[in-house]
Each structure stands twice: as structure tokens, then as C-alpha cells.
Design a protein around this motif. Structure first.
Motif, mmCIF file in Angstrom:
data_model
loop_
_atom_site.group_PDB
_atom_site.id
_atom_site.type_symbol
_atom_site.label_atom_id
_atom_site.label_comp_id
_atom_site.label_asym_id
_atom_site.label_seq_id
_atom_site.Cartn_x
_atom_site.Cartn_y
_atom_site.Cartn_z
ATOM 1 N N VAL A 38 0.837 -1.198 0.000
ATOM 2 C CA VAL A 38 0.000 0.000 0.000
ATOM 3 C C VAL A 38 0.873 1.249 0.000
ATOM 4 O O VAL A 38 0.623 2.204 -0.740
ATOM 5 N N GLN A 39 1.909 1.259 0.843
ATOM 6 C CA GLN A 39 2.811 2.409 0.881
ATOM 7 C C GLN A 39 3.574 2.557 -0.429
ATOM 8 O O GLN A 39 3.826 3.680 -0.891
ATOM 9 N N LEU A 40 3.936 1.430 -1.033
ATOM 10 C CA LEU A 40 4.645 1.486 -2.309
ATOM 11 C C LEU A 40 3.753 2.045 -3.408
ATOM 12 O O LEU A 40 4.208 2.786 -4.283
ATOM 13 N N LEU A 41 2.481 1.703 -3.380
ATOM 14 C CA LEU A 41 1.546 2.250 -4.364
ATOM 15 C C LEU A 41 1.424 3.766 -4.218
ATOM 16 O O LEU A 41 1.312 4.490 -5.210
ATOM 17 N N LYS A 42 1.454 4.249 -2.981
ATOM 18 C CA LYS A 42 1.424 5.685 -2.750
ATOM 19 C C LYS A 42 2.654 6.352 -3.367
ATOM 20 O O LYS A 42 2.568 7.440 -3.947
ATOM 21 N N PHE A 45 2.174 6.600 -7.054
ATOM 22 C CA PHE A 45 1.231 7.685 -7.350
ATOM 23 C C PHE A 45 1.933 9.044 -7.293
ATOM 24 O O PHE A 45 1.683 9.920 -8.134
ATOM 25 N N VAL A 46 2.831 9.216 -6.332
ATOM 26 C CA VAL A 46 3.582 10.475 -6.219
ATOM 27 C C VAL A 46 4.461 10.683 -7.449
ATOM 28 O O VAL A 46 4.554 11.790 -7.999
ATOM 29 N N ILE A 47 5.114 9.613 -7.907
ATOM 30 C CA ILE A 47 5.964 9.708 -9.108
ATOM 31 C C ILE A 47 5.139 10.138 -10.323
ATOM 32 O O ILE A 47 5.565 10.986 -11.122
ATOM 33 N N LEU A 48 3.941 9.571 -10.466
ATOM 34 C CA LEU A 48 3.079 9.949 -11.592
ATOM 35 C C LEU A 48 2.654 11.414 -11.497
ATOM 36 O O LEU A 48 2.604 12.123 -12.515
ATOM 37 N N VAL A 50 4.359 13.824 -10.043
ATOM 38 C CA VAL A 50 5.532 14.635 -10.373
ATOM 39 C C VAL A 50 5.740 14.688 -11.888
ATOM 40 O O VAL A 50 6.070 15.740 -12.446
ATOM 41 N N LYS A 51 5.518 13.558 -12.561
ATOM 42 C CA LYS A 51 5.679 13.524 -14.020
ATOM 43 C C LYS A 51 4.677 14.453 -14.707
ATOM 44 O O LYS A 51 5.043 15.237 -15.600
ATOM 45 N N VAL A 52 3.426 14.409 -14.279
ATOM 46 C CA VAL A 52 2.407 15.275 -14.870
ATOM 47 C C VAL A 52 2.726 16.744 -14.598
ATOM 48 O O VAL A 52 2.635 17.604 -15.491
ATOM 49 N N ALA A 53 3.130 17.054 -13.351
ATOM 50 C CA ALA A 53 3.445 18.439 -12.996
ATOM 51 C C ALA A 53 4.658 18.959 -13.769
ATOM 52 O O ALA A 53 4.672 20.115 -14.224
ATOM 53 N N SER A 54 5.671 18.115 -13.924
ATOM 54 C CA SER A 54 6.871 18.553 -14.651
ATOM 55 C C SER A 54 6.573 18.813 -16.120
ATOM 56 O O SER A 54 7.113 19.748 -16.717
ATOM 57 N N MET A 65 13.707 12.515 -16.183
ATOM 58 C CA MET A 65 14.033 11.576 -15.103
ATOM 59 C C MET A 65 12.815 10.726 -14.718
ATOM 60 O O MET A 65 12.919 9.505 -14.548
ATOM 61 N N MET A 66 11.654 11.371 -14.586
ATOM 62 C CA MET A 66 10.446 10.631 -14.228
ATOM 63 C C MET A 66 10.058 9.645 -15.328
ATOM 64 O O MET A 66 9.569 8.545 -15.063
ATOM 65 N N GLU A 67 10.293 10.031 -16.577
ATOM 66 C CA GLU A 67 9.987 9.140 -17.702
ATOM 67 C C GLU A 67 10.855 7.893 -17.664
ATOM 68 O O GLU A 67 10.390 6.785 -17.950
ATOM 69 N N GLN A 68 12.139 8.062 -17.290
ATOM 70 C CA GLN A 68 13.027 6.908 -17.165
ATOM 71 C C GLN A 68 12.587 5.989 -16.023
ATOM 72 O O GLN A 68 12.607 4.768 -16.143
ATOM 73 N N VAL A 69 12.171 6.622 -14.912
ATOM 74 C CA VAL A 69 11.703 5.830 -13.764
ATOM 75 C C VAL A 69 10.485 5.009 -14.158
ATOM 76 O O VAL A 69 10.374 3.823 -13.828
ATOM 77 N N ILE A 70 9.545 5.639 -14.867
ATOM 78 C CA ILE A 70 8.323 4.934 -15.270
ATOM 79 C C ILE A 70 8.633 3.861 -16.300
ATOM 80 O O ILE A 70 8.099 2.747 -16.247
ATOM 81 N N THR A 71 9.535 4.180 -17.243
ATOM 82 C CA THR A 71 9.845 3.236 -18.318
ATOM 83 C C THR A 71 10.496 1.972 -17.789
ATOM 84 O O THR A 71 10.123 0.857 -18.176
ATOM 85 N N TYR A 72 11.481 2.138 -16.893
ATOM 86 C CA TYR A 72 12.216 0.982 -16.395
ATOM 87 C C TYR A 72 11.710 0.517 -15.019
ATOM 88 O O TYR A 72 12.324 -0.356 -14.398
#
Length: 275
Positions: A38-42, A45-48, A50-54, A65-72
């Protein structure tokens, strides 16, 4: 495609598709509920966010950076969520992912509750340490294999005898499976939570650890104080009074089971027709 061009069967298939996706998501949420996932899902969600805001504010480097995190991140998710994925696959393999109930007998459940109540009361008064884990929907075969197989009918006398100090089976956990004592002297995974009180020992950490990776109910009797505690869904209920302990056990092992049985009977109401 214009809305008017949709055929009746497309309506039906779209509805079935939505219902199945909803049900799968619902079951997955139930599997990870009360675990570290559950904490990991949170965090995901924070990473997503940050990606939208950036992207919105034109922060090119942060967005990359966020795109690389999401991709890999897919491989990382497989590693991080390994216990939860294992539980989901195990339930799917056992045919429990889409099942409504496993229908154990009410009488056996009542005997199990009474045996645990009587044994823990005896051991608590004499400060005999004990660790008893009760298997539910998620299988515990891996942990049963770490102990000494018994496959015995449950009784308070048997539980008490197992945990008497300096006996061969007293060190470790007893696992109850399908209202039988499946094994004793079993090893359970220790919780890695940093929020556990320093005054709690290995038994409590093991009880919390198994509740984080399975849906089992685990009972702990403290050797130092004689206090009775219970863990479920990653939660620790400490220093329970006899009536509180009975209420939780009854609710988790009897009341919820009867509710499942009633639901299963409605689900399978056609089963005995014409026969």
C-alpha cells in the motif's frame, strides 16, 4: 465510432469488459490491503503526479528523469511486489481468486476457536510463550514445510503440550490449516517495519511478518508478561483481554465465515435444483 452505430453485442461485451476489470482490481486491492505494498503504491502515485506536474510546467530534466523511472520501473515493481504477486498467483492457481468461499464446517471452526481460547488462557496465566498462526485464504505451505509436520486434530491440550518449555517443538510457530494442527516449530518471516516497538520480541515480529505477506490470523502469548496479542492484515492488537480476544477470533473465524457461506449459498442456489 458514433454512439448510434454501436450494436447490442458491443454494449454487452463492453459491460462485461468493465465488470471484469473492476473485479480484478477489487481482488488485487484485497490482496495487498494491509501490506507494505500500500505504501509502495502511494510512492508510485507520487511519481506519476511529479511527471504530470513537470510536463505541465515545462521542467524538461525532471520530466525526463520521471519518464526513465516509469519506463524501467516495471522490473522494479516485479521485484518490490514479489510477495503480493506470489499471493495473487497462488490464489489463482488454487482457484480462489474468483471463488466466493472455501466452505469449512461451522462446527470445526467453533472447535478451533474454543481450543485456541482455552490454550492461550492456560499459557497466559503461566507465562508460557506461544505463537499460533491460522491459515485462511492464502496458503502457508511454504512455512509449514519449515517445521515438523503433525497433521493432527486441534485441541487445547495439544497446543499447550507443544509450547511447554524445553520440549522439542516449543521453539517456533504452530500453523493451523483447515482446523488441523499442520505443523509445529515453523519459521515465520520477521517484519521489517521500523515502527515496531523495541520492547517487542521475535515472536511479535514474526506474527507481524506473516500477517504482512498472508491473510492469516496469528496469536502471540508473551513469555515475559503473559499478555495475549493478535495480528492480522499487518496490524498488531496488543494486550487483549479475554473478551476482546474472543470477540476478534469469533468475528474473523466464525462470523465472517458464516457470511461467506450465506453468500456462497446465494451464488450457487441452482446447484441442487432438480436433484
Amino acid at each position: 465510432m458514433p454512439f448510434a452505430d454501436w450494436t447490442f453485442w458491443k454494449y454487452i461485451s463492453s459491460t462485461i469488459d468493465i465488470v471484469l476489470v473492476w473485479y480484478v482490481i477489487y481482488k488485487l486491492i484485497n490482496i495487498i490491503k494491509g501490506t507494505k505494498a500500500v505504501q509502495l503504491l502511494k510512492g508510485i502515485f507520487v511519481i506519476l503526479l511529479v511527471k504530470v506536474a513537470s510536463d505541465f510546467f515545462g521542467l524538461t530534466t525532471l520530466s525526463w528523469m520521471m519518464e526513465q523511472v516509469i519506463t524501467y520501473g516495471f522490473l522494479a515493481i516485479i521485484i518490490i511486489f514479489q510477495p503480493e504477486l506470489r499471493r495473487a498467483l497462488e490464489q489463482l492457481g488454487r482457484g480462489r481468486f474468483f471463488s466466493r468461499s472455501n466452505n469449512p464446517e461451522d462446527e470445526d471452526q467453533e472447535k478451533t476457536v474454543e481450543a485456541i481460547m482455552k490454550a492461550t488462557d492456560y499459557m497466559a496465566k503461566r507465562r508460557i510463550g506461544a505463537l499460533i498462526s491460522i491459515e485462511r485464504e492464502t496458503g502457508m505451505s511454504d512455512y509449514i514445510e519449515t517445521g515438523i509436520g503433525l497433521n493432527s486434530r486441534i485441541s487445547s491440550e495439544l497446543l499447550i503440550n507443544i509450547f511447554i518449555p524445553n520440549t522439542p517443538l516449543h521453539d517456533g510457530a504452530v500453523i493451523i490449516q483447515r482446523n488441523n494442527v499442520a505443523a509445529a516449530a515453523c519459521y515465520l518471516p520477521l517484519s521489517e517495519s521500523p515502527f515496531i516497538s523495541k520492547e517487542l520480541g521475535t515472536r511479535h515480529r514474526a506474527a507481524l511478518g506473516i500477517s504482512e505477506v498472508t491473510d492469516s490470523i496469528t496469536v502471540v502469548v508473551s513469555e515475559e508478561t503473559g499478555a495475549i496479542s493478535l495480528t492480522k492484515n499487518g496490524e498488531l492488537h496488543r494486550d487483549l483481554k479475554a473478551d476482546e480476544f474472543r470477540e476478534i477470533l469469533t468475528n474473523e473465524l466464525l462470523d465472517q465465515h458464516k457470511t461467506k457461506q450465506a453468500s456462497s449459498a446465494r451464488w450457487n442456489w441452482r446447484g441442487k435444483s432438480n436433484g
